[in-house]
Design a protein around this motif. Structure first.
Motif, PDB file in Angstrom:
ATOM      1  N   PHE A 133      33.562  34.328  37.293  1.00 40.96           N
ATOM      2  CA  PHE A 133      32.375  35.184  37.387  1.00 40.96           C
ATOM      3  C   PHE A 133      31.461  34.356  38.346  1.00 40.96           C
ATOM      4  O   PHE A 133      31.419  33.103  38.534  1.00 40.96           O
ATOM      5  CB  PHE A 133      31.638  35.201  36.026  1.00 40.96           C
ATOM      6  CG  PHE A 133      32.317  36.169  34.947  1.00 40.96           C
ATOM      7  CD1 PHE A 133      31.972  37.378  35.208  1.00 40.96           C
ATOM      8  CD2 PHE A 133      33.146  35.510  34.057  1.00 40.96           C
ATOM      9  CE1 PHE A 133      32.734  38.048  34.087  1.00 40.96           C
ATOM     10  CE2 PHE A 133      33.768  36.265  33.032  1.00 40.96           C
ATOM     11  CZ  PHE A 133      33.576  37.560  33.193  1.00 40.96           C
ATOM     12  N   ALA A 134      30.480  35.225  38.890  1.00 41.82           N
ATOM     13  CA  ALA A 134      29.207  34.711  39.487  1.00 41.82           C
ATOM     14  C   ALA A 134      28.162  34.492  38.539  1.00 41.82           C
ATOM     15  O   ALA A 134      28.029  35.481  37.901  1.00 41.82           O
ATOM     16  CB  ALA A 134      28.907  35.422  40.570  1.00 41.82           C
ATOM     17  N   VAL A 135      27.589  33.463  38.324  1.00 35.02           N
ATOM     18  CA  VAL A 135      26.628  33.374  37.187  1.00 35.02           C
ATOM     19  C   VAL A 135      25.143  33.107  37.547  1.00 35.02           C
ATOM     20  O   VAL A 135      24.898  32.519  38.328  1.00 35.02           O
ATOM     21  CB  VAL A 135      27.366  32.114  36.303  1.00 35.02           C
ATOM     22  CG1 VAL A 135      26.482  32.023  35.216  1.00 35.02           C
ATOM     23  CG2 VAL A 135      28.765  32.291  35.889  1.00 35.02           C
TER      24      VAL A 135
ATOM     25  N   THR B 299      28.794  38.152  36.581  1.00 35.87           N
ATOM     26  CA  THR B 299      29.190  39.369  37.605  1.00 35.87           C
ATOM     27  C   THR B 299      30.612  39.195  38.005  1.00 35.87           C
ATOM     28  O   THR B 299      31.122  37.931  38.524  1.00 35.87           O
ATOM     29  CB  THR B 299      28.296  39.685  38.789  1.00 35.87           C
ATOM     30  OG1 THR B 299      26.840  39.677  38.107  1.00 35.87           O
ATOM     31  CG2 THR B 299      28.694  40.858  39.464  1.00 35.87           C
ATOM     32  N   ARG B 300      31.359  40.072  37.510  1.00 35.27           N
ATOM     33  CA  ARG B 300      32.839  40.378  38.075  1.00 35.27           C
ATOM     34  C   ARG B 300      32.733  40.594  39.542  1.00 35.27           C
ATOM     35  O   ARG B 300      32.294  41.529  39.989  1.00 35.27           O
ATOM     36  CB  ARG B 300      33.806  41.029  37.490  1.00 35.27           C
ATOM     37  CG  ARG B 300      35.175  41.053  37.843  1.00 35.27           C
ATOM     38  CD  ARG B 300      36.042  42.155  37.083  1.00 35.27           C
ATOM     39  NE  ARG B 300      37.240  42.340  37.941  1.00 35.27           N
ATOM     40  CZ  ARG B 300      38.490  42.927  37.342  1.00 35.27           C
ATOM     41  NH1 ARG B 300      38.455  43.381  36.237  1.00 35.27           N
ATOM     42  NH2 ARG B 300      39.484  43.158  38.378  1.00 35.27           N
TER      43      ARG B 300
ATOM     44  N   PRO C 293      35.326  46.282  38.690  1.00 36.63           N
ATOM     45  CA  PRO C 293      34.593  45.192  39.855  1.00 36.63           C
ATOM     46  C   PRO C 293      33.168  45.443  39.878  1.00 36.63           C
ATOM     47  O   PRO C 293      32.888  46.603  40.020  1.00 36.63           O
ATOM     48  CB  PRO C 293      35.725  45.845  40.869  1.00 36.63           C
ATOM     49  CG  PRO C 293      36.783  46.290  40.352  1.00 36.63           C
ATOM     50  CD  PRO C 293      36.421  47.048  38.917  1.00 36.63           C
ATOM     51  N   GLY C 294      32.609  44.324  40.063  1.00 36.92           N
ATOM     52  CA  GLY C 294      31.189  44.603  40.033  1.00 36.92           C
ATOM     53  C   GLY C 294      30.403  44.579  38.764  1.00 36.92           C
ATOM     54  O   GLY C 294      29.138  44.664  38.671  1.00 36.92           O
TER      55      GLY C 294
ATOM     56  N   PHE D 227      36.309  39.336  31.555  1.00 31.43           N
ATOM     57  CA  PHE D 227      36.491  39.574  32.975  1.00 31.43           C
ATOM     58  C   PHE D 227      37.484  40.910  33.130  1.00 31.43           C
ATOM     59  O   PHE D 227      37.216  41.718  34.011  1.00 31.43           O
ATOM     60  CB  PHE D 227      36.943  38.198  33.553  1.00 31.43           C
ATOM     61  CG  PHE D 227      37.016  38.389  35.374  1.00 31.43           C
ATOM     62  CD1 PHE D 227      35.976  37.868  35.921  1.00 31.43           C
ATOM     63  CD2 PHE D 227      38.199  38.795  36.006  1.00 31.43           C
ATOM     64  CE1 PHE D 227      36.134  37.774  37.335  1.00 31.43           C
ATOM     65  CE2 PHE D 227      38.148  38.971  37.355  1.00 31.43           C
ATOM     66  CZ  PHE D 227      37.231  38.259  38.181  1.00 31.43           C
ATOM     67  N   SER D 228      38.418  40.969  32.687  1.00 33.09           N
ATOM     68  CA  SER D 228      39.625  41.829  32.800  1.00 33.09           C
ATOM     69  C   SER D 228      39.107  43.009  32.403  1.00 33.09           C
ATOM     70  O   SER D 228      39.535  44.473  32.766  1.00 33.09           O
ATOM     71  CB  SER D 228      40.927  41.579  32.321  1.00 33.09           C
ATOM     72  OG  SER D 228      41.564  40.167  32.766  1.00 33.09           O
TER      73      SER D 228
END
Length: 228
Positions: free
Chosen positions: A197-199, A221-222, A173-174, A168-169
């Protein structure tokens, strides 16, 4: 029937088993014990890993990390979809797999390894992910058997809570973390969401003609800054 011929073997760093590169006529296989990790006739789900990821990126990607060279299916599928300004880093842990790509599997990889956008790094993809923050527009993982690994316990940290936070890091972004797996794993879906995350979970076929085993790709998605 043409018999299988073993072309080479290779030890997996940090693992206890041996990879075998086999050939039967024009068909190639990479085996781990009795398990076939990849076959040159079955490239569909690995190619979908690239296509599904790149199609979902909101902006034109500039830097992509692919974990696992394998037979090059994901890399070859990604290249025509990416701009000439993009950079693609491929991390492959097993040096012999890179040697096979430049040797007996060279025709399979075509010109992908000499594309000026591509850099091959013989290293653990997890180490590369941990090196930098907000560095990658997409991270594509086709490592081992997915979250339920077969070849190397050292792959487990890629998929645990700490590894997912590192991914994630490491994303802009995106950005998208995409993970290939031989099958579903409800716990892993939860871990992705817990990491922020959006999964999206997509079922794909191993073959290129909607046939073969059913595999799974997670597209995590981050959130962009405006969504955070």
């Amino acid at each position: 029937m043409i018999p299988w011929e073993t072309l080479d073997t290779a030890n997996i760093p940090g693992g206890s088993e041996t990879l075998r590169l086999k050939r039967r006529g024009a068909e190639f296989s990479i085996m781990l014990g009795a398990n076939e990790l990849m076959n040159s006739r079955l490239s569909g789900s690995e190619a979908e890993l690239a296509r599904l990821t790149i199609e979902r990126l909101a902006a034109s990607p500039s830097h992509i990390l692919i974990g696992g060279l394998g037979m090059g299916f994901t890399l070859r599928a990604a290249l025509p979809l990416l701009p000439q300004t993009a950079r693609i880093t491929v991390a492959e842990l097993v040096p012999a797999v890179v040697a096979w790509a430049r040797g007996p599997l060279a025709e399979l990889h075509a010109d992908s390894l000499i594309d000026p956008r591509v850099t091959i790094v013989e290293n653990d993809v997890g180490a590369i992910i941990g090196e930098r923050r907000a560095a990658w527009d997409a991270i594509l993982l086709d490592v081992d058997n997915g979250p339920e690994g077969l070849s190397r316990e050292g792959n487990d940290p890629l998929y645990d809570a700490r590894g997912l936070r590192a991914a994630f890091s490491a994303l802009t972004p995106g950005g998208i973390l995409s993970v290939w797996s031989s099958g579903p794993n409800a716990a892993f879906t939860r871990y992705l969401r817990q990491a922020g995350f959006a999964v999206e979970e997509v079922g794909v076929r191993a073959g290129t003609t909607r046939r073969g085993a059913r595999h799974v790709i997670w597209l995590a998605t981050r959130p962009s800054r405006s969504q955070a």
